[in-house]
Write an enzyme that holds these catalytic residues in place. Structure first.
Site, PDB file in Angstrom:
ATOM      1  CB  CYS A   2      -0.853   0.012   1.261  1.00  0.00           C
ATOM      2  SG  CYS A   2      -1.714  -1.530   1.538  1.00  0.00           S
ATOM      3  NE  ARG A  28       4.127   2.182  -1.603  1.00  0.00           N
ATOM      4  CZ  ARG A  28       5.336   1.624  -1.473  1.00  0.00           C
ATOM      5  NH1 ARG A  28       6.285   1.959  -2.320  1.00  0.00           N
ATOM      6  NH2 ARG A  28       5.581   0.734  -0.547  1.00  0.00           N
ATOM      7  CD1 TRP A  75      -2.719  -4.643  -4.854  1.00  0.00           C
ATOM      8  CD2 TRP A  75      -1.325  -5.727  -3.473  1.00  0.00           C
ATOM      9  NE1 TRP A  75      -2.380  -5.857  -5.418  1.00  0.00           N
ATOM     10  CE2 TRP A  75      -1.547  -6.533  -4.615  1.00  0.00           C
ATOM     11  CE3 TRP A  75      -0.479  -6.197  -2.490  1.00  0.00           C
ATOM     12  CZ2 TRP A  75      -0.957  -7.791  -4.774  1.00  0.00           C
ATOM     13  CZ3 TRP A  75       0.117  -7.453  -2.648  1.00  0.00           C
ATOM     14  CH2 TRP A  75      -0.118  -8.229  -3.775  1.00  0.00           C
ATOM     15  CG  ASN A 101       3.120  -0.652   2.863  1.00  0.00           C
ATOM     16  OD1 ASN A 101       2.573  -1.656   2.443  1.00  0.00           O
ATOM     17  ND2 ASN A 101       4.340  -0.283   2.496  1.00  0.00           N
ATOM     18  N   GLY A 102       2.039  -2.995   5.034  1.00  0.00           N
ATOM     19  CA  GLY A 102       2.762  -4.178   5.511  1.00  0.00           C
ATOM     20  C   GLY A 102       1.796  -5.253   5.949  1.00  0.00           C
ATOM     21  CD  GLU A 480      11.036  -8.816 -18.211  1.00  0.00           C
ATOM     22  OE1 GLU A 480      10.485  -7.713 -18.033  1.00  0.00           O
ATOM     23  OE2 GLU A 480      10.912  -9.770 -17.412  1.00  0.00           O
ATOM     24  CE  LYS A 484       7.605  -5.884 -17.993  1.00  0.00           C
ATOM     25  NZ  LYS A 484       8.254  -6.787 -17.200  1.00  0.00           N
ATOM     26  CD  GLU A 487       4.940  -7.783 -15.460  1.00  0.00           C
ATOM     27  OE1 GLU A 487       5.350  -7.670 -14.289  1.00  0.00           O
ATOM     28  OE2 GLU A 487       5.513  -7.262 -16.432  1.00  0.00           O
ATOM     29  CG  HIS A 503      12.041 -32.105 -25.977  1.00  0.00           C
ATOM     30  ND1 HIS A 503      12.320 -33.228 -26.722  1.00  0.00           N
ATOM     31  CD2 HIS A 503      13.140 -31.310 -26.065  1.00  0.00           C
ATOM     32  CE1 HIS A 503      13.538 -33.136 -27.217  1.00  0.00           C
ATOM     33  NE2 HIS A 503      14.053 -31.984 -26.852  1.00  0.00           N
ATOM     34  CE  LYS A 603       8.255  -0.646 -10.460  1.00  0.00           C
ATOM     35  NZ  LYS A 603       8.376  -1.176 -11.784  1.00  0.00           N
TER      36      LYS A 603
HETATM   37  C1  BG6 Z   1       6.317  -7.549  -8.971  1.00  0.00           C
HETATM   38  C2  BG6 Z   1       6.317  -6.437 -10.026  1.00  0.00           C
HETATM   39  O1  BG6 Z   1       5.379  -7.296  -8.015  1.00  0.00           O
HETATM   40  O2  BG6 Z   1       7.611  -7.626  -8.358  1.00  0.00           O
HETATM   41  C3  BG6 Z   1       7.355  -6.818 -11.074  1.00  0.00           C
HETATM   42  O3  BG6 Z   1       5.010  -6.333 -10.605  1.00  0.00           O
HETATM   43  C4  BG6 Z   1       8.727  -6.991 -10.404  1.00  0.00           C
HETATM   44  O4  BG6 Z   1       7.424  -5.809 -12.047  1.00  0.00           O
HETATM   45  C5  BG6 Z   1       8.672  -7.967  -9.237  1.00  0.00           C
HETATM   46  O5  BG6 Z   1       9.639  -7.459 -11.357  1.00  0.00           O
HETATM   47  C6  BG6 Z   1       9.964  -7.914  -8.423  1.00  0.00           C
HETATM   48  O6  BG6 Z   1      10.117  -6.613  -7.889  1.00  0.00           O
HETATM   49  P1  BG6 Z   1      11.539  -6.092  -7.374  1.00  0.00           P
HETATM   50  O7  BG6 Z   1      11.245  -4.718  -6.876  1.00  0.00           O
HETATM   51  O8  BG6 Z   1      11.973  -7.008  -6.289  1.00  0.00           O
HETATM   52  O9  BG6 Z   1      12.481  -6.090  -8.548  1.00  0.00           O
END
Ligand code: BG6
Length: 608
Positions: A2, A28, A75, A101-102, A480, A484, A487, A503, A603
């Site tokens: 959060c 966040r 969140w 937050n936590g 990766e 993307k 995501e 395979h 994030k």
């Molecule tokens: C996820 C993010 O929650 O955490 C990703 O949506 C990110 O984008 C992953 O790669 C790891 O985050 P960090 O801050 O440890 O690199």
């Protein structure tokens, strides 16, 4: 995860400032929002489920009295995103309000104990135990700061707390354990927040609050930091952050994600200016390590995967790239004093990564860190850390921070190669030269390929599933690229080392099934051509990311995206991923989605 924000104003009301601060923290978490202010000895609360703009339209978050207040954008972890679970949470007497937050792991037993003392709980959250614990402290004659301290001492888990009370209406008391917390100092005004961009437009003077500390914020921007353990006063001056507010804003781009994709030439340049002593020190630790693990989550894990090829090919160092949430299960028993673990985390706060780190520390392993956030928890727990200088990363899907991680990891591998003399000086100089030109190559790709990629997104926007394939280090790029797309455009996608695709996964191929191949002109080129033929023979639509002018591969492709000539294999993920970032971005737009607010994601996830 959060976002929390608080402010004590010199003049005017706090509510609009809190509202604006929460907007800058929305990446966040954005499933509910709330604010509490104090005026004339009374507590005012506005909160509801939904995004900040929607709740503001409903409740007008700016229209609250009082020069002091706190706020929260959520969140959900404990308790679904309903109004009753939105923060702030209060005590029975509605005198204390708390944003958090936590995760409070000990909340269930605390709640039972407090209910046994007659406290009445309204929400399903873990957080609500805090205002009731503070209420207990105040009842026992403690000051607000002491009551928050006593409450914090009962909390197992992670927290960044901000607390206000009508009993001491001119103070905000904050405490921190594991979750990020910073204070902004501005003539006569003071702010607390989950990270610096939240108050950057107001001040560049940031006061870092460390783990296990409590800070009392008073009017007139005075503050006092104390250790939760022994209540000793901690003298600390604010630092001036060399980020300007614009860096945190979108600079005219429609989304933070696109802004950050286009920032990559600059952020890659920043990685070429890092302090040698930390890179050398980290190289030293890697060189003398008994065994090396590269541990991370999400996109950062893909950087570790690519790095394992760099370290092995350049420095003949075998490393184990491990997904953080599996580290303890997979290596928890064997990791020891001879183990060196490089933790990679953009935010430096991802709980799975920090949990693996904590386990490694307890087993006396050497902990190294690569992060983008100064003063993050990773920087405090690592023996040596490198800060990659990518600037504020706001887009939930990581882009610029990935390419910066790769650049730093490549520099470490090159330094180790030099130290170990495993690769000729000529080759090392060649690679170092190429690395210096990587930022321009990134600019070229963004300039020359963006329109084409927009067209590809239109063409494939209705596709139901994608394959991403690559060989060698390009299997990390493929993973990766796939992440993307999933995501932000929610298209189910599968990434595989191309050789392995026959395979099993090839059974999914049918006419028109899109398969993306990452194929730089390196030792894997020939083998990739045969993998393309296997897929093509079954009617797949072939999209290749290849070297400019690579006519051999282009001949077999339905669509191609070109990357400048002469990119060494070891550095190729840094550039070959950029078209994949753009493809995912434009696919999300084609599918009417907001790339900055992917559902169910945040994030950095600060819960295990
Ligand atoms: C996820 C993010 O929650 O955490 C990703 O949506 C990110 O984008 C992953 O790669 C790891 O985050 P960090 O801050 O440890 O690199």
């Amino acid at each position: 995860m959060c976002g929390i924000f608080g402010s004590i104003m010199k003049k005017g009301t706090a509510a609009p400032v809190i509202h604006a601060g929460l907007k800058r923290l929305e990446y966040r978490g954005y499933d509910s929002v709330g604010q509490a202010t104090i005026d004339d000895g009374k507590l005012f609360i506005k909160k509801d489920a939904g995004k900040i703009d929607d709740v503001h339209r409903l409740l007008d978050l700016d229209a609250m009295p009082g020069m002091i207040g706190i706020g929260h954008t959520r969140w959900a972890t404990h308790g679904a995103p309903y109004k009753v679970n939105a923060h702030p949470h209060t005590d029975c007497a509605e005198e204390v309000a708390v944003v958090h937050n936590g995760i409070i792991e000990s909340f269930a037993e605390l709640k039972a104990e407090l209910e046994a003392h007659g406290h009445v709980f309204k929400s399903k959250t873990d957080t609500e135990v805090v205002p009731h614990l503070v209420e207990e402290g105040l009842k026992n004659g403690l000051s607000l700061a002491e009551a928050v301290r006593e409450a914090a001492k009962r909390l197992d888990g992670s927290y960044a707390l901000a607390v206000v009370s009508t009993r001491e209406p001119d103070k905000i008391v904050c405490a921190r354990k594991e979750s990020p917390l910073v204070v902004g100092i501005n003539e006569g005004e003071v702010y607390c927040a989950s990270d610096i961009p939240a108050f950057l437009p107001l001040t560049k003077k940031a006061l870092i609050i460390e783990d296990g500390e409590l800070v009392v914020l008073n009017g007139g921007s005075s503050y006092e930091i104390r250790k939760l353990s022994d209540w000793s006063v901690v003298p600390r001056e604010p630092e001036v952050v060399d980020w300007n507010p614009e860096m945190a804003e979108k600079q005219g781009y429609p989304h933070f994600m696109l802004k950050e994709i286009y920032e990559q030439a600059d952020t890659l340049r920043n990685t070429l200016r890092l302090q040698n002593q930390f890179l050398d020190l980290m190289t030293e630790f890697l060189d003398r390590a008994g065994e090396v693990f590269l541990v991370a989550c999400g996109t950062s894990y893909h950087a570790c995967l690519a790095a394992s090829y760099m370290f092995s090919k350049l420095a003949f160092l075998a490393t184990h790239p491990i997904i953080a949430s599996e580290f303890i299960e997979q290596h928890g028993r064997s990791v020891n004093i001879d183990s060196t673990i490089l933790f990679v985390s953009q935010s430096g706060e991802t709980a799975d990564t920090l949990a693996a780190l904590e386990h490694a520390r307890l087993r006396a392993a050497t902990v190294l860190g690569l992060t983008n956030v100064i003063a993050s928890t990773l920087t405090r727990l690592a023996r040596v850390y490198v800060c990659q200088q990518s600037g504020p990363a706001i887009g939930v899907a990581a882009t610029k921070t990935f390419t910066s991680q790769l650049s730093v990891l490549a520099q470490l591998a090159l330094r180790l190669a030099k130290k170990r003399g495993k690769v000729s000086h000529v080759e090392i100089e060649f690679l170092e030269k190429k690395l210096e030109h990587i930022p321009e190559f990134a600019e070229t790709i963004l300039k020359t390929q963006s329109d084409k990629i927009t067209g590809l997104a239109q063409k494939y926007s209705k596709s139901q599933c994608f394959f991403y394939l690559g060989r060698g280090i390009s299997s990390a790029t493929a993973s990766e690229g796939r992440l993307k797309l999933m995501e932000i455009s929610y298209v189910p996608s599968i990434a595989y080392p191309a050789g392995e695709s026959k395979h099993g996964p090839i059974s999914l191929i049918e006419p028109g099934f899109p398969v993306v191949f990452i194929c730089p002109k390196d030792e894997t080129h020939r083998a990739v051509v045969s993998n393309i033929m296997e897929m093509k023979a079954r009617g797949a639509s072939i999209i290749v990311v290849c070297e400019e002018g690579d006519d051999e591969i282009k001949r077999y492709a339905d669509d191609f995206i070109e990357v400048p000539k002469g990119i060494p294999e070891i550095l190729s993920p840094i550039l070959y991923v950029i078209p994949m970032q753009l493809f995912a971005y434009y696919m999300a737009l084609e599918r009417g989605l907001n790339p900055d607010m992917p559902r169910n994601l945040a994030k950095s996830v600060t819960v295990k």
